[in-house]
Design a protein around this motif. Sequence first.
Motif, PDB file in Angstrom:
ATOM      1  N   SER A  14      -4.384   3.588  -4.529  1.00  0.00           N
ATOM      2  CA  SER A  14      -4.267   4.222  -3.448  1.00  0.00           C
ATOM      3  C   SER A  14      -4.707   5.656  -3.919  1.00  0.00           C
ATOM      4  N   TRP A  15      -5.059   6.438  -3.120  1.00  0.00           N
ATOM      5  CA  TRP A  15      -5.779   7.741  -3.127  1.00  0.00           C
ATOM      6  C   TRP A  15      -5.129   8.861  -2.200  1.00  0.00           C
ATOM      7  N   GLY A  16      -5.017  10.028  -2.526  1.00  0.00           N
ATOM      8  CA  GLY A  16      -4.710  10.944  -1.660  1.00  0.00           C
ATOM      9  C   GLY A  16      -6.138  11.322  -1.157  1.00  0.00           C
ATOM     10  N   GLN A  17      -6.067  12.279  -0.071  1.00  0.00           N
ATOM     11  CA  GLN A  17      -7.120  12.893   0.546  1.00  0.00           C
ATOM     12  C   GLN A  17      -8.107  13.861  -0.440  1.00  0.00           C
ATOM     13  N   GLY A  18      -7.425  14.367  -1.402  1.00  0.00           N
ATOM     14  CA  GLY A  18      -8.133  15.365  -2.241  1.00  0.00           C
ATOM     15  C   GLY A  18      -7.658  16.661  -1.967  1.00  0.00           C
ATOM     16  N   THR A  19      -7.642  17.577  -2.856  1.00  0.00           N
ATOM     17  CA  THR A  19      -7.410  19.038  -2.769  1.00  0.00           C
ATOM     18  C   THR A  19      -8.395  19.788  -3.693  1.00  0.00           C
ATOM     19  N   GLN A  47       1.440  20.875 -12.583  1.00  0.00           N
ATOM     20  CA  GLN A  47       1.501  22.207 -12.983  1.00  0.00           C
ATOM     21  C   GLN A  47       0.349  22.602 -13.636  1.00  0.00           C
ATOM     22  N   MET A  48      -0.686  23.625 -13.414  1.00  0.00           N
ATOM     23  CA  MET A  48      -1.824  24.086 -13.992  1.00  0.00           C
ATOM     24  C   MET A  48      -1.841  25.362 -14.354  1.00  0.00           C
ATOM     25  N   ASN A  49      -1.757  25.385 -15.814  1.00  0.00           N
ATOM     26  CA  ASN A  49      -1.377  26.910 -16.466  1.00  0.00           C
ATOM     27  C   ASN A  49      -2.562  27.156 -17.109  1.00  0.00           C
ATOM     28  N   SER A  50      -2.987  28.516 -17.443  1.00  0.00           N
ATOM     29  CA  SER A  50      -4.201  28.847 -18.298  1.00  0.00           C
ATOM     30  C   SER A  50      -5.520  28.158 -17.977  1.00  0.00           C
ATOM     31  N   LEU A  51      -5.673  28.190 -16.539  1.00  0.00           N
ATOM     32  CA  LEU A  51      -6.869  27.507 -15.835  1.00  0.00           C
ATOM     33  C   LEU A  51      -8.122  28.310 -16.401  1.00  0.00           C
ATOM     34  N   LYS A  52      -9.221  27.337 -16.523  1.00  0.00           N
ATOM     35  CA  LYS A  52     -10.489  27.694 -16.895  1.00  0.00           C
ATOM     36  C   LYS A  52     -11.565  27.433 -15.582  1.00  0.00           C
ATOM     37  N   PRO A  53     -12.715  27.889 -15.800  1.00  0.00           N
ATOM     38  CA  PRO A  53     -13.676  27.796 -14.687  1.00  0.00           C
ATOM     39  C   PRO A  53     -14.033  26.052 -14.626  1.00  0.00           C
ATOM     40  N   GLN A  66       0.967  -1.117   0.022  1.00  0.00           N
ATOM     41  CA  GLN A  66      -0.064  -0.069   0.148  1.00  0.00           C
ATOM     42  C   GLN A  66       0.803   1.265  -0.110  1.00  0.00           C
ATOM     43  N   VAL A  67       0.396   2.122  -0.873  1.00  0.00           N
ATOM     44  CA  VAL A  67       1.108   3.469  -0.784  1.00  0.00           C
ATOM     45  C   VAL A  67       0.365   4.551  -0.299  1.00  0.00           C
ATOM     46  N   GLN A  68       1.063   5.187   0.467  1.00  0.00           N
ATOM     47  CA  GLN A  68       0.371   6.475   1.188  1.00  0.00           C
ATOM     48  C   GLN A  68       0.567   7.839   0.353  1.00  0.00           C
ATOM     49  N   LEU A  69      -0.513   8.582   0.218  1.00  0.00           N
ATOM     50  CA  LEU A  69      -0.405   9.784  -0.913  1.00  0.00           C
ATOM     51  C   LEU A  69      -1.005  10.875   0.096  1.00  0.00           C
ATOM     52  N   VAL A  70       0.107  12.018   0.134  1.00  0.00           N
ATOM     53  CA  VAL A  70      -0.402  13.263   0.633  1.00  0.00           C
ATOM     54  C   VAL A  70      -0.318  14.280  -0.184  1.00  0.00           C
ATOM     55  N   GLU A  71      -1.422  15.037  -0.418  1.00  0.00           N
ATOM     56  CA  GLU A  71      -1.285  16.205  -1.349  1.00  0.00           C
ATOM     57  C   GLU A  71      -1.053  17.566  -0.707  1.00  0.00           C
ATOM     58  N   SER A  72      -0.756  18.308  -1.597  1.00  0.00           N
ATOM     59  CA  SER A  72      -0.612  19.949  -1.038  1.00  0.00           C
ATOM     60  C   SER A  72      -0.878  20.763  -2.241  1.00  0.00           C
ATOM     61  N   GLY A  73      -1.180  22.104  -1.942  1.00  0.00           N
ATOM     62  CA  GLY A  73      -1.233  22.868  -3.159  1.00  0.00           C
ATOM     63  C   GLY A  73      -2.693  23.046  -3.283  1.00  0.00           C
ATOM     64  N   GLY A  74      -3.016  23.742  -4.516  1.00  0.00           N
ATOM     65  CA  GLY A  74      -4.443  23.993  -4.892  1.00  0.00           C
ATOM     66  C   GLY A  74      -5.034  25.502  -4.271  1.00  0.00           C
ATOM     67  N   GLY A  75      -6.074  25.559  -4.170  1.00  0.00           N
ATOM     68  CA  GLY A  75      -6.824  26.769  -3.785  1.00  0.00           C
ATOM     69  C   GLY A  75      -7.459  27.528  -5.123  1.00  0.00           C
ATOM     70  N   LEU A  76      -7.584  28.774  -4.786  1.00  0.00           N
ATOM     71  CA  LEU A  76      -8.370  29.464  -5.477  1.00  0.00           C
ATOM     72  C   LEU A  76      -7.726  30.339  -6.756  1.00  0.00           C
ATOM     73  N   ALA A  77      -8.084  30.374  -7.899  1.00  0.00           N
ATOM     74  CA  ALA A  77      -7.295  31.160  -8.959  1.00  0.00           C
ATOM     75  C   ALA A  77      -8.368  31.747  -9.893  1.00  0.00           C
ATOM     76  N   GLN A  78      -7.833  32.696 -10.612  1.00  0.00           N
ATOM     77  CA  GLN A  78      -8.722  33.311 -11.651  1.00  0.00           C
ATOM     78  C   GLN A  78      -8.331  32.732 -12.969  1.00  0.00           C
ATOM     79  N   ALA A  79      -9.427  32.813 -13.900  1.00  0.00           N
ATOM     80  CA  ALA A  79      -9.285  32.169 -15.156  1.00  0.00           C
ATOM     81  C   ALA A  79      -8.025  32.933 -15.780  1.00  0.00           C
ATOM     82  N   GLY A  80      -7.231  31.904 -16.487  1.00  0.00           N
ATOM     83  CA  GLY A  80      -5.915  32.346 -16.867  1.00  0.00           C
ATOM     84  C   GLY A  80      -5.125  32.317 -16.176  1.00  0.00           C
ATOM     85  N   GLY A  81      -5.203  32.173 -14.740  1.00  0.00           N
ATOM     86  CA  GLY A  81      -3.911  31.674 -13.894  1.00  0.00           C
ATOM     87  C   GLY A  81      -3.484  30.594 -13.540  1.00  0.00           C
ATOM     88  N   SER A  82      -2.462  30.269 -12.735  1.00  0.00           N
ATOM     89  CA  SER A  82      -1.943  29.113 -12.528  1.00  0.00           C
ATOM     90  C   SER A  82      -1.885  28.535 -10.933  1.00  0.00           C
TER      91      SER A  82
END
Length: 124
Positions: free
Chosen positions: A113-118, A81-87, A1-17
């Motif tokens: 195996s899944w992380g907890q989600g972000t 890495q997520m660029n040019s984000l869209k709604p 079993q693999v344990q996965l821990v995510e970080s990052g995410g949040g709020l961005a405007q369209a076109g952001g990263s």
Amino acid sequence: QVQLVESGGGLAQAGGSLRLSCAASGRTASSYVMGWFRQAPGKEREFVAGIRWSGSSEIADSVKGRFTISRDGAKNTVTLQMNSLKPEDTALYFCAASPSIATMKAGPGGIGSWGQGTQVTVSS
């Protein structure tokens, strides 16, 4: 079993990263393909990107050209890495580990195996 821990995410405007990271641990972590899925409200969980420890990767058509996936083998981490984000990129993003890219692309049913989600929210 693999344990996965995510970080990052949040709020961005369209076109952001935004950048998501996932750290894997466990005795067999280095033998797995790692990647990302996302699930928007009322929709099924879908494949976004996956990367083998060799460095080769697969990206879903819906994000190709905007998202890139990379890995650090020494640290057992994977970054999206997520660029040019869209709604429509708004979703809960999950890190995933799988025996193969093919299994990963086949859908969430084969993921061991899944992380907890972000949460990623993109405003217009």
